[in-house]
Design a protein around this motif. Structure first.
Motif, PDB file in Angstrom:
ATOM      1  N   GLY A 141      24.598  67.679 -56.801  1.00  0.00           N
ATOM      2  CA  GLY A 141      25.795  67.509 -57.621  1.00  0.00           C
ATOM      3  C   GLY A 141      26.769  66.447 -57.167  1.00  0.00           C
ATOM      4  N   LYS A 142      26.738  66.075 -55.891  1.00  0.00           N
ATOM      5  CA  LYS A 142      27.680  65.066 -55.399  1.00  0.00           C
ATOM      6  C   LYS A 142      26.979  63.800 -54.920  1.00  0.00           C
ATOM      7  N   ASP A 143      25.765  63.560 -55.415  1.00  0.00           N
ATOM      8  CA  ASP A 143      25.063  62.316 -55.078  1.00  0.00           C
ATOM      9  C   ASP A 143      25.890  61.128 -55.573  1.00  0.00           C
ATOM     10  N   ASP A 144      25.927  60.079 -54.787  1.00  0.00           N
ATOM     11  CA  ASP A 144      26.801  58.939 -55.086  1.00  0.00           C
ATOM     12  C   ASP A 144      26.120  57.779 -55.812  1.00  0.00           C
ATOM     13  N   ASP A 145      24.905  57.964 -56.339  1.00  0.00           N
ATOM     14  CA  ASP A 145      24.265  56.867 -57.084  1.00  0.00           C
ATOM     15  C   ASP A 145      25.123  56.454 -58.267  1.00  0.00           C
ATOM     16  N   GLY A 146      25.291  55.174 -58.436  1.00  0.00           N
ATOM     17  CA  GLY A 146      26.073  54.646 -59.542  1.00  0.00           C
ATOM     18  C   GLY A 146      26.555  53.257 -59.214  1.00  0.00           C
ATOM     19  N   PRO A 147      27.335  52.674 -60.087  1.00  0.00           N
ATOM     20  CA  PRO A 147      27.862  51.337 -59.822  1.00  0.00           C
ATOM     21  C   PRO A 147      28.728  51.327 -58.564  1.00  0.00           C
ATOM     22  N   ALA A 148      28.952  50.149 -58.020  1.00  0.00           N
ATOM     23  CA  ALA A 148      29.765  50.008 -56.808  1.00  0.00           C
ATOM     24  C   ALA A 148      31.075  50.779 -56.965  1.00  0.00           C
ATOM     25  N   GLY A 149      31.398  51.561 -55.957  1.00  0.00           N
ATOM     26  CA  GLY A 149      32.627  52.337 -55.973  1.00  0.00           C
ATOM     27  C   GLY A 149      32.496  53.697 -56.634  1.00  0.00           C
ATOM     28  N   ALA A 150      31.379  53.950 -57.301  1.00  0.00           N
ATOM     29  CA  ALA A 150      31.183  55.246 -57.964  1.00  0.00           C
ATOM     30  C   ALA A 150      30.912  56.314 -56.909  1.00  0.00           C
ATOM     31  N   THR A 151      31.490  57.478 -57.083  1.00  0.00           N
ATOM     32  CA  THR A 151      31.234  58.578 -56.160  1.00  0.00           C
ATOM     33  C   THR A 151      30.939  59.855 -56.933  1.00  0.00           C
ATOM     34  N   GLU A 152      30.125  60.672 -56.327  1.00  0.00           N
ATOM     35  CA  GLU A 152      29.819  62.011 -56.824  1.00  0.00           C
ATOM     36  C   GLU A 152      29.395  62.045 -58.289  1.00  0.00           C
ATOM     37  N   ARG A 153      28.516  61.141 -58.660  1.00  0.00           N
ATOM     38  CA  ARG A 153      27.977  61.118 -60.026  1.00  0.00           C
ATOM     39  C   ARG A 153      26.900  62.163 -60.238  1.00  0.00           C
ATOM     40  N   GLY A 154      26.233  62.555 -59.154  1.00  0.00           N
ATOM     41  CA  GLY A 154      25.193  63.571 -59.237  1.00  0.00           C
ATOM     42  C   GLY A 154      23.811  63.001 -59.493  1.00  0.00           C
ATOM     43  N   ALA A 155      22.811  63.796 -59.204  1.00  0.00           N
ATOM     44  CA  ALA A 155      21.414  63.424 -59.408  1.00  0.00           C
ATOM     45  C   ALA A 155      20.588  64.698 -59.536  1.00  0.00           C
ATOM     46  N   VAL A 156      19.385  64.542 -60.050  1.00  0.00           N
ATOM     47  CA  VAL A 156      18.406  65.623 -60.101  1.00  0.00           C
ATOM     48  C   VAL A 156      17.133  65.113 -59.443  1.00  0.00           C
ATOM     49  N   TYR A 157      16.577  65.920 -58.568  1.00  0.00           N
ATOM     50  CA  TYR A 157      15.293  65.612 -57.943  1.00  0.00           C
ATOM     51  C   TYR A 157      14.236  66.494 -58.587  1.00  0.00           C
ATOM     52  N   VAL A 158      13.195  65.876 -59.122  1.00  0.00           N
ATOM     53  CA  VAL A 158      12.049  66.597 -59.654  1.00  0.00           C
ATOM     54  C   VAL A 158      11.021  66.640 -58.527  1.00  0.00           C
ATOM     55  N   LEU A 159      10.745  67.844 -58.034  1.00  0.00           N
ATOM     56  CA  LEU A 159       9.812  68.024 -56.926  1.00  0.00           C
ATOM     57  C   LEU A 159       8.503  68.577 -57.458  1.00  0.00           C
ATOM     58  N   ARG A 160       7.432  67.811 -57.296  1.00  0.00           N
ATOM     59  CA  ARG A 160       6.100  68.275 -57.649  1.00  0.00           C
ATOM     60  C   ARG A 160       5.522  68.927 -56.389  1.00  0.00           C
ATOM     61  N   LEU A 161       5.167  70.206 -56.521  1.00  0.00           N
ATOM     62  CA  LEU A 161       4.808  71.012 -55.361  1.00  0.00           C
ATOM     63  C   LEU A 161       3.306  71.162 -55.181  1.00  0.00           C
ATOM     64  N   ASN A 162       2.915  71.334 -53.924  1.00  0.00           N
ATOM     65  CA  ASN A 162       1.555  71.719 -53.568  1.00  0.00           C
ATOM     66  C   ASN A 162       1.416  73.223 -53.774  1.00  0.00           C
ATOM     67  N   GLY A 163       0.220  73.754 -53.604  1.00  0.00           N
ATOM     68  CA  GLY A 163      -0.020  75.187 -53.744  1.00  0.00           C
ATOM     69  C   GLY A 163       0.801  76.034 -52.784  1.00  0.00           C
ATOM     70  N   ASP A 164       1.128  75.497 -51.599  1.00  0.00           N
ATOM     71  CA  ASP A 164       1.922  76.240 -50.619  1.00  0.00           C
ATOM     72  C   ASP A 164       3.425  75.985 -50.770  1.00  0.00           C
ATOM     73  N   CYS A 165       3.823  75.349 -51.859  1.00  0.00           N
ATOM     74  CA  CYS A 165       5.220  75.046 -52.205  1.00  0.00           C
ATOM     75  C   CYS A 165       5.851  73.956 -51.347  1.00  0.00           C
ATOM     76  N   THR A 166       5.064  73.245 -50.540  1.00  0.00           N
ATOM     77  CA  THR A 166       5.595  72.046 -49.912  1.00  0.00           C
ATOM     78  C   THR A 166       5.610  70.946 -50.964  1.00  0.00           C
ATOM     79  N   VAL A 167       6.345  69.874 -50.706  1.00  0.00           N
ATOM     80  CA  VAL A 167       6.527  68.814 -51.694  1.00  0.00           C
ATOM     81  C   VAL A 167       5.375  67.819 -51.622  1.00  0.00           C
ATOM     82  N   LYS A 168       4.707  67.643 -52.763  1.00  0.00           N
ATOM     83  CA  LYS A 168       3.631  66.663 -52.878  1.00  0.00           C
ATOM     84  C   LYS A 168       4.204  65.289 -53.225  1.00  0.00           C
ATOM     85  N   ALA A 169       5.164  65.271 -54.130  1.00  0.00           N
ATOM     86  CA  ALA A 169       5.800  64.021 -54.576  1.00  0.00           C
ATOM     87  C   ALA A 169       7.132  64.380 -55.212  1.00  0.00           C
ATOM     88  N   TRP A 170       8.023  63.400 -55.297  1.00  0.00           N
ATOM     89  CA  TRP A 170       9.326  63.640 -55.905  1.00  0.00           C
ATOM     90  C   TRP A 170       9.799  62.419 -56.659  1.00  0.00           C
TER      91      TRP A 170
END
Length: 177
Positions: A141-170
Motif C-alpha cells: 500500500g505504500k510502495d513509492d513507484d511513480g513519477p519523480a517525487g511521488a510517494t506512497e502510490r501503492g503496488a500489487v505483487y502477483v505471486l505465482r506459487l509452487n506446490g509448496d507455496c514458495t514463489v515461482k515467479a512474480w
C-alpha cells in the motif's frame, strides 16, 4: 488482532473461530508468536493478522491452509512487510509455517523499500499459469513507484506459487511496472 502483544509489542495474532450452525462460537484457536504452534518469529509493531486468504489444501492432508499478512513485519532489520504461509491442523493450530518476504521463499530481488507495507492486503486469485497451483495477489500500500517525487502510490505483487507455496515467479503492478 494486529495489536496483540504475544511475544512483544503489537506483534499481532490471528484467531480461528469454530462456529455452530446457529452462528455462535463453538471454539477457537489463536495463532501468534507464543500460541497455536506458530513457529515463525514476528517483529514488534509487525501487525500480523492484518489480512488473510484461504489457499485451499496445499499439502494434501484434507485441511485448508491459509496465508496471513503482516504489513509492518521486519525482515533482516527492514520494515517491509511479509506474508506467512500456514499449513493448518484440524484443531486450528499451525502444522508448519514460513514467511514470504523480500529474498525469502523464492521472492527474490531488490523490490521492497522501508515501509512499503507488503501484505496490507491479500487474495487468492486462482491458477493464473495453469500449473495446478494457486496464485496470490499481495498489496504493498505504500510502495513509492511513480513519477519523480511521488510517494506512497501503492503496488500489487502477483505471486505465482509452487506446490509448496514458495514463489515461482512474480509480477509487480504499479505506476511504473
Amino acid at each position: 488482532a494486529i495489536r496483540d502483544d504475544d511475544g512483544g509489542r503489537n506483534r499481532g495474532c490471528y484467531w480461528i473461530l469454530f462456529m455452530n450452525r446457529n452462528g455462535t462460537v463453538k471454539g477457537h484457536s489463536k495463532l501468534s508468536e507464543t500460541a497455536g504452534n506458530f513457529q515463525s518469529t514476528l517483529s514488534d509493531y509487525g501487525e500480523f493478522g492484518f489480512d488473510c486468504t484461504v489457499l485451499g489444501d496445499r499439502n494434501a492432508d484434507g485441511i485448508q491452509d491459509i496465508a496471513i499478512c503482516a504489513p509492518d513485519q521486519k525482515t533482516d532489520g527492514l520494515q517491509q512487510g511479509a506474508v506467512f504461509i500456514v499449513y493448518m491442523n484440524r484443531n486450528g493450530t499451525a502444522k508448519s509455517d514460513f514467511r514470504i518476504a523480500e529474498n525469502y521463499a523464492g521472492f527474490v530481488g531488490d523490490m521492497l523499500d522501508y515501509n512499503d507495507e507488503f501484505g496490507c492486503c491479500i487474495d487468492a486469485i486462482g491458477d493464473l499459469d495453469n500449473d495446478g497451483n494457486i496464485d496470490i495477489a499481495v498489496g504493498a500500500g505504500k510502495d513509492d513507484d511513480g513519477p519523480a517525487g511521488a510517494t506512497e502510490r501503492g503496488a500489487v505483487y502477483v505471486l505465482r506459487l509452487n506446490g509448496d507455496c514458495t514463489v515461482k515467479a512474480w509480477t509487480k503492478l504499479s505506476a511504473l511496472s
